[in-house]
Design a protein around this motif. Sequence first.
Motif, PDB file in Angstrom:
ATOM      1  N   LYS A   1       0.820  -1.350  -0.070  1.00 56.39           N
ATOM      2  CA  LYS A   1       0.074   0.018  -0.159  1.00 56.39           C
ATOM      3  C   LYS A   1       0.892   1.310  -0.059  1.00 56.39           C
ATOM      4  CE  LYS A   1      -4.107  -2.066   1.242  1.00 56.39           C
ATOM      5  NZ  LYS A   1      -4.713  -2.360   2.468  1.00 56.39           N
TER       6      LYS A   1
ATOM      7  N   LYS B   1      -1.674  -0.434  -5.681  1.00 60.42           N
ATOM      8  CA  LYS B   1      -2.419   0.148  -4.772  1.00 60.42           C
ATOM      9  C   LYS B   1      -1.608   1.319  -4.071  1.00 60.42           C
ATOM     10  CE  LYS B   1      -5.886  -2.628  -4.829  1.00 60.42           C
ATOM     11  NZ  LYS B   1      -7.451  -2.211  -5.510  1.00 60.42           N
TER      12      LYS B   1
ATOM     13  N   GLN C   1      -0.517   4.788  -3.611  1.00 59.23           N
ATOM     14  CA  GLN C   1      -0.871   6.176  -4.042  1.00 59.23           C
ATOM     15  C   GLN C   1       0.281   7.053  -4.319  1.00 59.23           C
ATOM     16  OE1 GLN C   1      -4.479   7.140  -4.172  1.00 59.23           O
ATOM     17  NE2 GLN C   1      -4.250   4.694  -3.854  1.00 59.23           N
TER      18      GLN C   1
END
Length: 331
Positions: A10, A53, A55
């Motif tokens: 993430k 995923k 960002q």
Amino acid sequence: MVPFNYLVAKGTAEASSLSQSHILSKFIAGGTNLIDLMKENISRPDTLIDVNKIQGIGQIEELRDGSLRIGALAKNADTAYHAIVAKKYPLLSQAILAGASPQLRNMASNGGNLLQRTRCYYFYDVATPCNKRDPGSGCSALGGYNRIHAILGASDNCIAVFPSDMCVALAALSASLNISGINGDRTLDFADFHRLPGDTPELDNNLQPGELITSIDLPPERFDSHYSYLKLRDRTSYAFALVSVATALKIENGLIKDARIALGGVAHKPWRNSEAEGYLKDNQPNAQNFAIAADIILKEAKGYEHNTFKIELAKRAIVRNGLKAVNQSQV
């Protein structure tokens, strides 16, 4: 294909940490090259770390200094058709659209494009010796069918070529890469990213273990008036270059004030020659001067049994593409 674990990162720090914890892992975004390598048992990761995923590394945005930052997770197609890229860096758009197929460009990430591996026949044939796949085993292409192989920068250990079209344009535009790893972030000139084979052809680039490309920066200097990308290949769709040329020129008062020429399909990395580019500066943009520059670029070229034709092909391509960059209507 061997069994593997699948993890999702993430953030960039988590991706690097997971990579360090799983030594045989690979990052995956679009997977357009990696999955093929896994199917052929050339790459055998025990863990795939999905970076989609994360960002902040998929955007395309102008920075305050006028440079353009292209996220590593942005798709090739989205990059080629992005309004700013098409307007300010049309050479990059041309190069991307010359590569692969629309389906692959819709899946492939920019970071993955930089990391794709050679399409050498022998690299893909696990029954044959290949120093890139199995260091120390030998190079089957040296005495084999080497029509698509390198004429510049090769070694006795490997004569494979790097297949990307996008990267040829990035080389001509003097891009830089932003990289994140367990030891922090760093920036690397694009020219220093890919490696020549030397004695370690298994190492394609200068990424350190666990490092992840996060974005590509293009400098504010634009070549949006005189540019061209030429790709010579065996068929006009879904084929890798025998020779490709990215040419970007700045022309003032009938003279070349800046010249960028990068070749693809001829070496282990996109190929530029500062001596040739320097020769063109303050000279007229004509066939004679492009031919002299081509001779400088190819002066140390070495052909093998089946690919010697690429030397003359590259010279003619440089001249043709130079004239095309001067005048877009030029055939």
